[in-house]
Design a protein around this motif. Structure first.
Motif, mmCIF file in Angstrom:
data_model
loop_
_atom_site.group_PDB
_atom_site.id
_atom_site.type_symbol
_atom_site.label_atom_id
_atom_site.label_comp_id
_atom_site.label_asym_id
_atom_site.label_seq_id
_atom_site.Cartn_x
_atom_site.Cartn_y
_atom_site.Cartn_z
ATOM 1 N N ILE A 66 24.009 7.333 6.827
ATOM 2 C CA ILE A 66 24.829 8.377 7.427
ATOM 3 C C ILE A 66 25.081 9.469 6.389
ATOM 4 O O ILE A 66 25.452 9.163 5.252
ATOM 5 N N GLU A 88 26.312 7.128 3.324
ATOM 6 C CA GLU A 88 26.931 5.851 3.710
ATOM 7 C C GLU A 88 25.848 5.037 4.410
ATOM 8 O O GLU A 88 25.096 5.565 5.228
ATOM 9 N N ASP A 116 24.733 5.219 17.977
ATOM 10 C CA ASP A 116 23.778 5.899 17.094
ATOM 11 C C ASP A 116 22.442 6.170 17.776
ATOM 12 O O ASP A 116 21.625 6.945 17.279
ATOM 13 N N ALA A 168 27.155 13.228 6.397
ATOM 14 C CA ALA A 168 28.024 14.121 7.172
ATOM 15 C C ALA A 168 28.294 13.556 8.568
ATOM 16 O O ALA A 168 28.181 14.253 9.580
ATOM 17 N N ARG A 169 28.571 12.254 8.617
ATOM 18 C CA ARG A 169 28.917 11.526 9.856
ATOM 19 C C ARG A 169 27.789 11.483 10.880
ATOM 20 O O ARG A 169 28.020 11.252 12.073
ATOM 21 N N LYS A 170 26.544 11.685 10.422
ATOM 22 C CA LYS A 170 25.400 11.691 11.345
ATOM 23 C C LYS A 170 24.303 10.771 10.800
ATOM 24 O O LYS A 170 23.927 10.865 9.628
ATOM 25 N N ARG A 209 25.406 1.655 6.827
ATOM 26 C CA ARG A 209 26.162 0.700 7.631
ATOM 27 C C ARG A 209 25.271 0.119 8.714
ATOM 28 O O ARG A 209 24.174 0.611 8.958
ATOM 29 N N ASP A 212 27.138 10.993 -1.131
ATOM 30 C CA ASP A 212 27.256 11.599 0.196
ATOM 31 C C ASP A 212 26.664 10.711 1.287
ATOM 32 O O ASP A 212 26.772 11.034 2.466
#
Length: 65
Positions: free
Chosen positions: A55, A9, A17, A57-59, A11, A7
């Protein structure tokens, strides 16, 4: 909440951000302020080092330099 490694990521940090990262850094230390807001722009612009975010849940939820 359970988070699996799949779950997450990792980057390179992006300028967009900043707001989220600074918000969670405000709570890093109980009785003193954090310094990330003072160095974010400098660190993001450095070519000799890298600034990463984790990251979920895209946060952004974590920061590493």
């Amino acid at each position: 909440m359970t988070i699996n490694l799949t779950d997450i990521e990792v980057r390179l940090a992006r300028s967009e951000d900043k707001e989220t990262v600074l918000a969670f850094c405000e709570q890093t230390w109980e009785n003193q302020s954090d310094y990330i807001h003072l160095v974010w722009d400098k660190w993001l612009g450095e070519s000799q080092s890298h600034l990463f975010v984790a990251i979920v849940a895209r946060k952004p939820v974590a920061l590493k330099r």
